[in-house]
Design an enzyme around this catalytic site. Structure first.
Site, PDB file in Angstrom:
ATOM      1  N   ARG A  84     -12.947  -9.393  11.740  1.00 25.64           N
ATOM      2  CA  ARG A  84     -12.984  -7.913  10.570  1.00 25.64           C
ATOM      3  C   ARG A  84     -13.160  -8.843   9.413  1.00 25.64           C
ATOM      4  O   ARG A  84     -12.957  -9.625   8.749  1.00 25.64           O
ATOM      5  CB  ARG A  84     -11.155  -7.861  10.817  1.00 25.64           C
TER       6      ARG A  84
ATOM      7  N   ARG B 207     -13.852 -14.902   5.353  1.00 27.52           N
ATOM      8  CA  ARG B 207     -12.703 -15.478   6.046  1.00 27.52           C
ATOM      9  C   ARG B 207     -13.156 -16.502   7.109  1.00 27.52           C
ATOM     10  O   ARG B 207     -12.397 -17.717   6.895  1.00 27.52           O
ATOM     11  CB  ARG B 207     -11.501 -14.259   6.188  1.00 27.52           C
TER      12      ARG B 207
ATOM     13  N   HIS C  69      -7.145 -16.761   8.289  1.00 30.89           N
ATOM     14  CA  HIS C  69      -6.825 -16.586   7.427  1.00 30.89           C
ATOM     15  C   HIS C  69      -6.974 -17.417   6.511  1.00 30.89           C
ATOM     16  O   HIS C  69      -5.906 -18.434   6.217  1.00 30.89           O
ATOM     17  CB  HIS C  69      -5.995 -15.239   6.991  1.00 30.89           C
TER      18      HIS C  69
HETATM   19  C1  LIG Z   1      -0.225  -9.932   5.243  1.00 32.76           C
HETATM   20  C2  LIG Z   1      -1.072  -8.497   5.495  1.00 32.76           C
HETATM   21  C3  LIG Z   1      -1.495  -8.423   5.014  1.00 32.76           C
HETATM   22  C4  LIG Z   1      -2.660  -7.377   5.321  1.00 32.76           C
HETATM   23  N1  LIG Z   1      -3.461  -6.754   4.607  1.00 32.76           N
HETATM   24  C5  LIG Z   1      -4.252  -5.877   4.927  1.00 32.76           C
HETATM   25  C6  LIG Z   1      -5.201  -5.112   3.809  1.00 32.76           C
HETATM   26  O1  LIG Z   1      -4.778  -5.085   3.008  1.00 32.76           O
HETATM   27  N2  LIG Z   1      -5.979  -4.395   4.214  1.00 32.76           N
HETATM   28  C7  LIG Z   1      -6.193  -4.032   5.964  1.00 32.76           C
HETATM   29  O2  LIG Z   1      -7.001  -2.835   6.202  1.00 32.76           O
HETATM   30  N3  LIG Z   1      -6.103  -5.044   6.385  1.00 32.76           N
HETATM   31  C8  LIG Z   1      -4.985  -5.368   6.524  1.00 32.76           C
HETATM   32  N4  LIG Z   1      -4.071  -6.021   6.873  1.00 32.76           N
HETATM   33  C9  LIG Z   1      -4.329  -5.759   8.847  1.00 32.76           C
HETATM   34  C10 LIG Z   1      -3.321  -4.693   9.671  1.00 32.76           C
HETATM   35  O3  LIG Z   1      -1.865  -4.880   7.867  1.00 32.76           O
HETATM   36  C11 LIG Z   1      -2.411  -4.704  10.444  1.00 32.76           C
HETATM   37  O4  LIG Z   1      -3.927  -4.484  11.031  1.00 32.76           O
HETATM   38  C12 LIG Z   1      -2.515  -3.416  10.578  1.00 32.76           C
HETATM   39  O5  LIG Z   1      -0.944  -2.906   9.453  1.00 32.76           O
HETATM   40  C13 LIG Z   1      -2.012  -2.410  11.923  1.00 32.76           C
HETATM   41  O6  LIG Z   1      -1.580  -1.183  12.010  1.00 32.76           O
HETATM   42  P1  LIG Z   1      -1.071  -0.904  13.637  1.00 32.76           P
HETATM   43  O7  LIG Z   1      -0.249   0.134  13.783  1.00 32.76           O
HETATM   44  O8  LIG Z   1      -1.951  -0.798  14.647  1.00 32.76           O
HETATM   45  O9  LIG Z   1       0.182  -1.835  13.757  1.00 32.76           O
HETATM   46  P2  LIG Z   1       1.879  -2.193  13.246  1.00 32.76           P
HETATM   47  O10 LIG Z   1       1.620  -1.269  11.992  1.00 32.76           O
HETATM   48  O11 LIG Z   1       1.815  -3.734  13.453  1.00 32.76           O
HETATM   49  O12 LIG Z   1       2.847  -1.025  14.034  1.00 32.76           O
HETATM   50  C14 LIG Z   1       3.246  -1.070  15.205  1.00 32.76           C
HETATM   51  C15 LIG Z   1       4.096  -0.774  15.813  1.00 32.76           C
HETATM   52  O13 LIG Z   1       4.785  -0.753  16.580  1.00 32.76           O
HETATM   53  C16 LIG Z   1       5.968  -1.209  16.699  1.00 32.76           C
HETATM   54  N5  LIG Z   1       6.387  -1.798  18.486  1.00 32.76           N
HETATM   55  C17 LIG Z   1       5.293  -2.943  18.718  1.00 32.76           C
HETATM   56  N6  LIG Z   1       5.819  -3.448  20.137  1.00 32.76           N
HETATM   57  C18 LIG Z   1       6.897  -2.304  20.094  1.00 32.76           C
HETATM   58  C19 LIG Z   1       6.716  -2.054  22.072  1.00 32.76           C
HETATM   59  N7  LIG Z   1       7.525  -2.921  22.884  1.00 32.76           N
HETATM   60  N8  LIG Z   1       7.905  -1.339  21.291  1.00 32.76           N
HETATM   61  C20 LIG Z   1       7.925  -0.045  20.686  1.00 32.76           C
HETATM   62  N9  LIG Z   1       7.218   0.074  19.212  1.00 32.76           N
HETATM   63  C21 LIG Z   1       6.698  -1.291  19.370  1.00 32.76           C
HETATM   64  C22 LIG Z   1       6.513  -2.156  16.290  1.00 32.76           C
HETATM   65  O14 LIG Z   1       7.595  -2.308  15.964  1.00 32.76           O
HETATM   66  C23 LIG Z   1       5.526  -1.334  14.883  1.00 32.76           C
HETATM   67  O15 LIG Z   1       6.868  -0.194  14.379  1.00 32.76           O
HETATM   68  C24 LIG Z   1      -3.076  -7.067   6.896  1.00 32.76           C
HETATM   69  C25 LIG Z   1      -2.131  -7.624   7.561  1.00 32.76           C
HETATM   70  C26 LIG Z   1      -0.971  -8.525   7.098  1.00 32.76           C
HETATM   71  C27 LIG Z   1      -0.111  -9.241   8.140  1.00 32.76           C
END
Ligand SMILES: Cc1cc2nc3c(=O)[nH]c(=O)nc-3n(C[C@H](O)[C@H](O)[C@H](O)COP(=O)(O)OP(=O)(O)OC[C@H]3O[C@@H](n4cnc5c(N)ncnc54)[C@H](O)[C@@H]3O)c2cc1C
Length: 375
Positions: free
Chosen positions: A189, A89, A45
């Protein structure tokens, strides 16, 4: 089983990602035999806070903020005269990195994001969150002065290869969210599109898995598998403390990935990174742990996560070495052109003994054919 464990940003230092983003699910699926795909496509980013990696939202540039180098030049004029700061980006990240590498950045390896042009009232209305980030983490009042930023690790386009129902190639194993690679983002993305991974494909994976699971009884894990896991953990707890510190290995991995596998890549540095990852994979086998406890042992957790991270790192570097062209988030200075004739295909990585087996998978083309980007 549906894996939804998020991305792997913690491989890189700094990153915008949370501490939990250690690529656990990606590594677990890989070890279970599921191919990973597009692992080389790692998004940097353009506006992250120097040192800490905290995200300064794209909204700032969306509202009209300007980027300047240390010579006071609004440098995006050179790189994307039509889109300026609103170019994608990867383009803005490369422009910033070029300015920094060629000596036109600030001494702390940054460029400046001037949000003051947005106006104080509008900043407080639309960008309140980064007013707080600037004040609390950089000591900068963004309504009055520019803030120093640089490109930083943000998102994994690659991950566990799935179909549009979240199914991997291992029967009964699904993945959704950032850990999965349905490949809707290609190599790059666009902001806000993670909603596709989480809401659309998360829902599809859940529905499909529920449908498939109907009538299937809960499987019992093989006793030998459980014993293997238990033995691996007791080995970590009981080993002597002569090995390297976990934090040292993590720091070295983060610096290697950020230094050699980031915005600009080339064969030599990627090979050095691969060698380093291999060395760290050996060192993690004897990493020192202080906690000998059997309840909520953070040291053991740290070792397991580091092992997952190193599997992810190996696959990212292998994919980046394999792809001898520049496309999306991967920019090879030794292969600066996009090469559709040879590389309009996905790279897959499948566990196979000591090194991942490299394979290829076709790109699914629907309404829009890929075209070269010009600004
Ligand atoms: C600062 C920031 C801002 C962002 N802003 C945007 C935005 O504005 N718009 C957008 O579309 N995207 C945005 N993104 C990207 C987006 O937030 C992520 O791609 C998205 O949250 C991923 O969701 P997820 O449910 O796949 O994973 P996560 O939200 O990362 O959740 C993963 C979960 O799995 C759990 N976990 C991990 N390993 C284990 C394990 N071994 N055992 C059990 N549990 C585990 C974690 O604790 C967590 O609860 C942003 C990302 C960041 C970092």
């Amino acid at each position: 089983v549906i894996l939804a464990t998020g991305g792997n940003g913690q491989l890189f230092i700094p990153t915008t990602n949370a501490l939990i983003c250690t690529g656990d699910g990606i590594a677990m699926a890989y070890r279970a035999g599921a191919p990973l795909m597009d692992m080389e496509m790692v998004q940097y980013h353009p506006t992250t806070l120097a040192g800490l990696g905290l995200l300064i939202t794209e909204g700032a540039r969306g509202e009209g903020a300007h980027l300047y180098n240390a010579e006071g030049e609004r440098f995006m004029e050179k790189y994307a005269p039509n889109k300026m700061e609103l170019a994608s980006r990867d383009v803005v990240s490369r422009a910033e990195q070029t300015e920094i590498d060629e000596g036109r950045g600030f001494p702390n390896g940054t460029v400046a994001l001037d949000i003051t042009v947005v106006g104080r009232k509008r900043i407080h209305e639309a960008l309140r969150e980064i007013v707080n980030v600037g004040r609390d983490f950089a000591g900068t009042d963004i309504t009055r002065e520019p803030i120093h930023i640089k490109p930083g690790n943000h998102y994994a386009m690659g991950g566990i290869k799935t179909d549009i129902n979240g199914q991997t190639e291992v029967p009964g194993l699904y993945a959704a969210g950032e850990c999965a690679c349905v490949s809707v983002h290609g190599g790059n993305r666009l902001g806000a599109n993670s909603l596709l991974d989480t809401l659309i494909f998360g829902r599809r994976a859940g529905q499909h898995a529920a449908e498939q699971g109907r009538g299937v009884s809960m499987p019992t894990p093989a006793g030998s598998e459980l014993a293997r896991e238990r033995d691996a953990i007791s080995d970590i707890v009981s080993r002597d403390r002569s090995g390297r510190r976990l934090s040292e290995i993590r720091a070295e991995l983060g610096a290697t990935m950020d230094g050699k596998v980031a915005v600009f890549r080339d064969e030599d540095r990627l090979r050095e990174a691969l060698e380093k990852v291999k060395q760290l994979q050996e060192e993690v086998k004897t990493v020192a742990v202080d906690d000998r406890g059997s309840v909520f042992n953070q040291d053991v957790l740290g070792v397991l996560e580091l092992q997952f991270m190193l599997d992810n790192a190996e696959c990212i570097v292998m994919g980046a070495i394999e792809r001898k062209e520049s496309r999306g988030a991967q920019y090879r200075t030794d292969y600066p052109e996009r090469n559709d004739a040879d590389w309009l295909k996905h790279i897959t990585l499948t566990a196979n003994g000591d090194i991942p087996e490299v394979g290829f998978s076709e790109v699914t083309m629907t309404q829009w054919e890929p075209e070269e980007r010009t600004y």
